[in-house]
Scaffold this active site. Structure first.
Site, PDB file in Angstrom:
ATOM      1  N   TYR A 157      -1.051 -25.583  33.988  1.00 18.22           N
ATOM      2  CA  TYR A 157      -1.731 -26.032  35.205  1.00 18.22           C
ATOM      3  C   TYR A 157      -0.817 -25.811  36.396  1.00 18.22           C
ATOM      4  O   TYR A 157       0.358 -26.192  36.378  1.00 18.22           O
ATOM      5  CB  TYR A 157      -2.100 -27.514  35.110  1.00 18.22           C
ATOM      6  CG  TYR A 157      -2.825 -28.034  36.336  1.00 18.22           C
ATOM      7  CD1 TYR A 157      -4.116 -27.587  36.642  1.00 18.22           C
ATOM      8  CD2 TYR A 157      -2.224 -28.948  37.201  1.00 18.22           C
ATOM      9  CE1 TYR A 157      -4.780 -28.057  37.768  1.00 18.22           C
ATOM     10  CE2 TYR A 157      -2.888 -29.431  38.326  1.00 18.22           C
ATOM     11  CZ  TYR A 157      -4.160 -28.979  38.601  1.00 18.22           C
ATOM     12  OH  TYR A 157      -4.825 -29.440  39.721  1.00 18.22           O
ATOM     13  N   ASP A 255       7.106 -22.725  37.871  1.00 17.24           N
ATOM     14  CA  ASP A 255       6.408 -23.844  38.498  1.00 17.24           C
ATOM     15  C   ASP A 255       7.079 -25.116  38.002  1.00 17.24           C
ATOM     16  O   ASP A 255       6.783 -25.607  36.922  1.00 17.24           O
ATOM     17  CB  ASP A 255       4.919 -23.811  38.140  1.00 17.24           C
ATOM     18  CG  ASP A 255       4.175 -25.001  38.744  1.00 17.24           C
ATOM     19  OD1 ASP A 255       4.836 -25.873  39.347  1.00 17.24           O
ATOM     20  OD2 ASP A 255       2.940 -25.043  38.606  1.00 17.24           O
ATOM     21  N   LYS A 283       5.771 -33.266  43.472  1.00 15.76           N
ATOM     22  CA  LYS A 283       6.008 -34.527  42.778  1.00 15.76           C
ATOM     23  C   LYS A 283       7.341 -35.177  43.189  1.00 15.76           C
ATOM     24  O   LYS A 283       7.434 -35.688  44.286  1.00 15.76           O
ATOM     25  CB  LYS A 283       5.860 -34.323  41.268  1.00 15.76           C
ATOM     26  CG  LYS A 283       4.404 -33.870  40.972  1.00 15.76           C
ATOM     27  CD  LYS A 283       3.962 -33.888  39.554  1.00 15.76           C
ATOM     28  CE  LYS A 283       2.447 -33.685  39.495  1.00 15.76           C
ATOM     29  NZ  LYS A 283       1.986 -32.544  38.730  1.00 15.76           N
TER      30      LYS A 283
HETATM   31  C1  LIG Z   1       0.948 -31.525  39.408  1.00 12.24           C
HETATM   32  C2  LIG Z   1       1.211 -30.083  39.236  1.00 12.24           C
HETATM   33  C3  LIG Z   1       0.758 -29.140  40.175  1.00 12.24           C
HETATM   34  C4  LIG Z   1      -0.146 -29.504  41.326  1.00 12.24           C
HETATM   35  O1  LIG Z   1       0.462 -30.334  42.237  1.00 12.24           O
HETATM   36  P1  LIG Z   1      -0.480 -31.172  43.258  1.00 12.24           P
HETATM   37  O2  LIG Z   1       0.507 -31.863  44.136  1.00 12.24           O
HETATM   38  O3  LIG Z   1      -1.294 -32.077  42.405  1.00 12.24           O
HETATM   39  O4  LIG Z   1      -1.310 -30.186  43.980  1.00 12.24           O
HETATM   40  C5  LIG Z   1       1.155 -27.830  40.019  1.00 12.24           C
HETATM   41  N1  LIG Z   1       1.921 -27.461  38.989  1.00 12.24           N
HETATM   42  C6  LIG Z   1       2.366 -28.331  38.064  1.00 12.24           C
HETATM   43  C7  LIG Z   1       3.243 -27.860  36.965  1.00 12.24           C
HETATM   44  C8  LIG Z   1       2.006 -29.662  38.146  1.00 12.24           C
HETATM   45  O5  LIG Z   1       2.414 -30.513  37.193  1.00 12.24           O
END
Ligand SMILES: *Cc1c(COP(=O)(O)O)cnc(C)c1O
Length: 448
Positions: A157, A255, A283
């Site tokens: 994701y 990511d 985050k």
């Molecule tokens: C949470 C998450 C996202 C998206 O971040 P948002 O601040 O919710 O848009 C993207 N990549 C990873 C790996 C994530 O855990």
């Protein structure tokens, strides 16, 4: 126990949460502002949260819960850390947003570049969410290489940008929506899918799409998968991705929105010793405020406007409140090095859970990297998303409900990682294990 007067730590939605959820559903789709918050896969209404401090949440029904969601990752230092809150309040008194340059954002960028190996000597751009970070990084990678295609992992994701909503894990997995309506075929036609922990599949993509304008611009990957539940990379996997990208001139994007400042201070790239070309953050970097960031080698980031031809912008990017929270958080993790203690607390918890599952005859495969973990309800370890999908989701749902009634707040999905914070002291871990003892018994002998 009467539902209007739940025990002090029964976290199931009581009268007030259920009334709020009724109301919420009238003005907010599904009553939630992000689908992962829905309780559809575990049943019942979500408890509404009134406040959070340290390792605990207080619900609108007055229950106090031990929290392993940690606002989906950011709460590494626990909720409402006094120094972070103070920094935000101080910034607020000086103005909520300027849309202009500030000293704070320079210092924040320098801090980020110093901590994250791939950003040392490179550059970083602040955005407002992880979604923005990944979609911007991919645009830059495509602009920089002049190539169209990207590779993503099945069950990975990266936020909700169109081109990435193919076989995304997390909320999309939980709801059984593999992609999404409203994403035109054209938006995903250049997105290639590979299973996690499978280098042959990546090599096959490169073989099929030779370098050139129709070739592969980038691989975007969670170096430790977190959105199919926590699945570590197998030995040599990240190194192999690095080598394939080098051989084909493709951009390796980690990511690290979830793993950054989580699995080590410098993220998974520091922990596993593999340096990507670009890194996405979110985050923890915002200390609980909405912040994302993407960056990488100077040469690549020089393509970003106004230096280069790749456009990316944001009215609230580098917002002074968000920057204050992020700076203080990074300052604290640098000053106090919480990582050894975090990892030890998490190991105690994960081992304790595994022992109790075994004792109750519940099949559980535990995965941990640093202070993130998932107990998968199946006997064999999970290597990729196809494995994760074979878990006993009914067992997970029973476990989730039992833990919630015993005062432990877990993500309402098997396909999520759990997070431990520095506020999870030994007594808190012990209370969690006591709750789990009853919960595993409930999994084996469903009374509901
Ligand atoms: C949470 C998450 C996202 C998206 O971040 P948002 O601040 O919710 O848009 C993207 N990549 C990873 C790996 C994530 O855990």
């Amino acid at each position: 126990m009467s539902e209007t007067h739940p025990e002090a730590n029964d976290g199931r939605a009581g009268a007030r949460s259920r009334a709020l959820f009724e109301r919420a559903q009238r003005s907010i789709p599904g009553g939630v502002n992000s689908p992962v918050r829905a309780f559809s896969s575990v049943g019942g209404a979500p408890p509404f949260i009134r406040s959070a401090h340290g390792a605990r949440l207080v619900t609108e029904d007055g229950a106090t819960l031990i929290d392993y969601v940690g606002t989906w990752g950011p709460a590494l230092l626990g909720h409402a850390h006094p120094e972070v809150v103070e920094a935000v309040c101080k910034a607020a008194r000086d103005g909520l947003s300027f849309g202009a340059c500030t000293a704070g954002e320079v210092e924040f960028a320098e801090q980020i570049c110093a901590l994250v190996p791939s950003l040392r000597g490179g550059m970083v751009r602040l955005v407002n969410s992880g979604t923005e970070a990944t979609m911007s990084a991919l645009r830059v990678a495509r602009g920089y290489t002049g190539r169209a295609r990207i590779i993503k992992v099945d069950g990975g994701y990266h936020g909700h940008a169109d081109m990435l909503l193919v076989a995304a894990g997390s909320g999309a997995a939980t709801l059984g929506i593999p992609g999404s309506a409203g994403v035109p075929a054209g938006a995903v036609q250049d997105t290639l899918l590979v299973p996690f922990n499978n280098l042959e599949a990546v090599a096959a993509c490169f073989a099929e799409h030779p370098d050139g304008p129709e070739g592969i611009a980038a691989i975007i990957i969670e170096p430790v998968a977190g959105n199919m539940g926590c699945v570590p990379p197998q030995d040599g996997y990240l190194e192999g991705l690095r080598a394939l990208c080098d051989a084909h001139g493709a951009v390796l994007i980690f990511d690290e929105v979830m793993t950054g400042f989580r699995v080590a201070r410098g993220g998974a790239q520091e922990r596993f010793g593999v340096t990507p070309d670009m890194t996405c953050l979110g985050k923890i970097v915002g200390g609980g405020m909405p912040v994302g960031a993407y960056g990488g080698k100077r040469e690549i980031m020089s393509s970003v406007a106004p230096l280069g031809p790749v456009y990316q912008a944001g009215t609230l990017s580098g917002n002074p409140l968000a920057v204050a929270a992020g700076r203080k958080t990074l300052e604290l993790i640098t000053r106090e090095d919480p990582y050894p203690a975090l990892e030890q607390a998490t190991t105690t918890l994960v081992r304790g859970l595994a022992e109790r599952a075994l004792r109750h005859g519940v099949a559980l495969s535990s995965h941990q990297v640093g202070s993130m973990f998932t107990g998968f309800f199946r006997a064999e370890p999970v290597r990729d998303y196809a494995d994760a999908k074979t878990c006993d989701l009914q067992a997970f749902a029973r476990y989730h409900r039992a833990m919630l009634s015993a005062g432990v707040y877990l993500a309402p999905s098997q396909f999520e990682a759990a997070f431990v914070s520095i506020a999870h002291d030994p007594a808190t871990i012990e209370r969690t294990l006591d709750a789990a003892d009853g919960a595993f018994a409930a999994v084996r002998h469903p009374a509901e």
